[in-house]
Design an enzyme around this catalytic site. Sequence first.
Site, PDB file in Angstrom:
ATOM      1  N   SER A  10       5.922  -1.012  10.109  1.00 12.01           N
ATOM      2  CA  SER A  10       5.545  -0.557   8.774  1.00 12.01           C
ATOM      3  C   SER A  10       6.353   0.683   8.412  1.00 12.01           C
ATOM      4  CB  SER A  10       4.052  -0.236   8.729  1.00 12.01           C
ATOM      5  OG  SER A  10       3.733   0.284   7.458  1.00 12.01           O
ATOM      6  N   HIS A  35       7.642  -4.409   7.336  1.00  7.80           N
ATOM      7  CA  HIS A  35       6.486  -4.339   6.435  1.00  7.80           C
ATOM      8  C   HIS A  35       6.705  -3.233   5.396  1.00  7.80           C
ATOM      9  CE1 HIS A  35       2.179  -4.998   5.598  1.00  7.80           C
ATOM     10  NE2 HIS A  35       2.047  -3.676   5.518  1.00  7.80           N
ATOM     11  N   ASP A  37       4.930  -1.229   2.340  1.00 12.94           N
ATOM     12  CA  ASP A  37       3.659  -0.908   1.677  1.00 12.94           C
ATOM     13  C   ASP A  37       3.877  -0.327   0.291  1.00 12.94           C
ATOM     14  OD1 ASP A  37       1.602  -1.455   3.651  1.00 12.94           O
ATOM     15  OD2 ASP A  37       2.468   0.184   4.826  1.00 12.94           O
ATOM     16  N   MET A  39       1.954   1.273  -2.861  1.00 18.16           N
ATOM     17  CA  MET A  39       0.669   1.845  -3.299  1.00 18.16           C
ATOM     18  C   MET A  39       0.851   2.462  -4.673  1.00 18.16           C
ATOM     19  SD  MET A  39      -0.362   3.867   0.151  1.00 18.16           S
ATOM     20  CE  MET A  39      -0.089   3.147   1.774  1.00 18.16           C
ATOM     21  N   HIS A  70       3.416  -5.582   1.018  1.00 18.29           N
ATOM     22  CA  HIS A  70       1.961  -5.428   0.984  1.00 18.29           C
ATOM     23  C   HIS A  70       1.600  -4.635  -0.265  1.00 18.29           C
ATOM     24  CE1 HIS A  70      -1.783  -3.549   3.178  1.00 18.29           C
ATOM     25  NE2 HIS A  70      -2.113  -4.277   2.149  1.00 18.29           N
ATOM     26  N   MET A  72      -0.745  -2.796  -2.410  1.00 14.03           N
ATOM     27  CA  MET A  72      -2.034  -2.114  -2.575  1.00 14.03           C
ATOM     28  C   MET A  72      -2.047  -1.559  -3.991  1.00 14.03           C
ATOM     29  SD  MET A  72      -2.190  -0.372   1.154  1.00 14.03           S
ATOM     30  CE  MET A  72      -0.461  -0.674   1.461  1.00 14.03           C
ATOM     31  N   MET A 142      -7.125  -6.012   7.145  1.00 21.46           N
ATOM     32  CA  MET A 142      -6.851  -4.572   7.188  1.00 21.46           C
ATOM     33  C   MET A 142      -7.785  -3.956   8.222  1.00 21.46           C
ATOM     34  SD  MET A 142      -4.404  -3.596   5.250  1.00 21.46           S
ATOM     35  CE  MET A 142      -4.633  -1.844   5.495  1.00 21.46           C
ATOM     36  N   GLY A 147      -4.242   2.723   2.550  1.00 26.13           N
ATOM     37  CA  GLY A 147      -3.797   3.940   1.875  1.00 26.13           C
ATOM     38  C   GLY A 147      -3.002   4.883   2.768  1.00 26.13           C
ATOM     39  N   GLY A 149      -1.217   5.668   6.869  1.00 29.49           N
ATOM     40  CA  GLY A 149      -0.909   5.261   8.233  1.00 29.49           C
ATOM     41  C   GLY A 149      -1.607   6.205   9.210  1.00 29.49           C
ATOM     42  N   GLY A 150      -1.527   5.885  10.485  1.00 32.83           N
ATOM     43  CA  GLY A 150      -2.005   6.804  11.518  1.00 32.83           C
ATOM     44  C   GLY A 150      -3.508   6.860  11.706  1.00 32.83           C
ATOM     45  N   ASP A 180      -3.183  -5.367  10.085  1.00 31.33           N
ATOM     46  CA  ASP A 180      -2.466  -4.160   9.654  1.00 31.33           C
ATOM     47  C   ASP A 180      -3.367  -2.934   9.777  1.00 31.33           C
ATOM     48  OD1 ASP A 180      -0.851  -2.294   8.415  1.00 31.33           O
ATOM     49  OD2 ASP A 180      -0.919  -3.228   6.426  1.00 31.33           O
ATOM     50  N   GLY A 181      -2.946  -1.983  10.606  1.00 30.93           N
ATOM     51  CA  GLY A 181      -3.641  -0.706  10.697  1.00 30.93           C
ATOM     52  C   GLY A 181      -4.101  -0.374  12.109  1.00 30.93           C
ATOM     53  N   GLY A 182      -3.603   0.733  12.633  1.00 30.82           N
ATOM     54  CA  GLY A 182      -4.047   1.202  13.943  1.00 30.82           C
ATOM     55  C   GLY A 182      -3.637   0.311  15.101  1.00 30.82           C
ATOM     56  N   GLY A 202       2.770   0.617  12.510  1.00 32.25           N
ATOM     57  CA  GLY A 202       3.442   1.770  11.929  1.00 32.25           C
ATOM     58  C   GLY A 202       3.641   2.885  12.925  1.00 32.25           C
ATOM     59  N   SER A 203       2.636   3.780  13.006  1.00 33.18           N
ATOM     60  CA  SER A 203       2.786   4.990  13.838  1.00 33.18           C
ATOM     61  C   SER A 203       3.165   4.689  15.275  1.00 33.18           C
ATOM     62  CB  SER A 203       1.489   5.781  13.854  1.00 33.18           C
ATOM     63  OG  SER A 203       0.882   5.735  12.619  1.00 33.18           O
TER      64      SER A 203
HETATM   65  C1  DX5 Z   1      -2.050   1.277   5.489  1.00 37.69           C
HETATM   66  C2  DX5 Z   1      -0.781   0.455   5.504  1.00 37.69           C
HETATM   67  C3  DX5 Z   1      -0.270   0.135   6.853  1.00 37.69           C
HETATM   68  C4  DX5 Z   1       0.103   1.356   7.669  1.00 37.69           C
HETATM   69  C5  DX5 Z   1      -0.056   1.026   9.119  1.00 37.69           C
HETATM   70  O1  DX5 Z   1      -2.574   1.291   4.211  1.00 37.69           O
HETATM   71  O2  DX5 Z   1      -1.001  -0.776   4.850  1.00 37.69           O
HETATM   72  O3  DX5 Z   1       0.805  -0.772   6.805  1.00 37.69           O
HETATM   73  O4  DX5 Z   1       1.402   1.788   7.421  1.00 37.69           O
HETATM   74  O5  DX5 Z   1       0.212   2.170   9.841  1.00 37.69           O
HETATM   75  P1  DX5 Z   1      -0.416   2.432  11.270  1.00 37.69           P
HETATM   76  O6  DX5 Z   1       0.115   1.378  12.193  1.00 37.69           O
HETATM   77  O7  DX5 Z   1       0.036   3.803  11.577  1.00 37.69           O
HETATM   78  O8  DX5 Z   1      -1.915   2.320  11.117  1.00 37.69           O
HETATM   79 ZN    ZN Z   2       0.426  -2.411   5.042  1.00 35.50          ZN
END
Ligand code: DX5
Ligand code: ZN
Length: 224
Positions: A10, A35, A37, A39, A70, A72, A142, A147, A149-150, A180-182, A202-203
């Site tokens: 991401s 990926h 994102d 927003m 993605h 949002m 999700m 909204g 990352g991390g 997606d997420g964490g 992502g992170s």
């Molecule tokens: C959150 C995003 C994710 C995010 C994931 O709203 O849609 O794609 O970047 O990041 P990590 O892996 O750090 O949770």
């Molecule tokens: Zn995403």
Amino acid sequence: MEKTSLIRPSLLAADFLHLKREMDQIVRLPLGTVHFDVMDGCFVEEVSFGEPLYRTLRAAYGRKVDFDVHLMVKDYLRHVELFSGLGAKTITIHYEAVRNFRDVARLRKRHPELSLGLALSPETDVSRVLSLYDIFDRFLVMSVVPGRGGQAFLPASLEKIRRLDLFRRDNGLSYEIEVDGGVNLQTGRECFRAGADALVCGSAFFRAEDKAEFLRELLSGKEE
Ligand code: DX5
Ligand code: ZN
């Protein structure tokens, strides 16, 4: 190693000051998908990036990787048209943003070539989306509040993945389950075990010193 689309870094977690370096590194790895994102500051409070960056990255790297967009955003119909017009083939909208699924069914008909996904925020129950399987190619679970990352992976997401996988098997369907997420080495393994096909990361990905090794380890969870 063959290119994989099972893991999708991401870009939100990339070092923006050195985005070219990050992208160059990604395309040297056996990765087929990144990926992206989007927003809008309205569907989610945050604003990330959009059309200008997409155009730039696609022109520079579009022959090497696909972008998993993605959205949002509140105005999902306009954004799907916008990004598909820019060449995006994989786009996901949010269940919580949709006002009328008849519009989405029409969008689906207009773009049979699109791989269209539906994302479920943590508060959305899986039972609300199952009957929509014929409009979508993918359900995106999700596993954090959209909204940022991390954030830490929400364990309740695993049950959602299991239910989507069970429904798919019981009905002989073939939609993709993306998470997606964490996602990290541990939660990623649990997602694969629950029935996920593809993980956004992502992170944990951008933090990894040795990304090739991180990728190998994350993917090994798929084979278990
Ligand atoms: C959150 C995003 C994710 C995010 C994931 O709203 O849609 O794609 O970047 O990041 P990590 O892996 O750090 O949770
Ligand atoms: Zn995403």
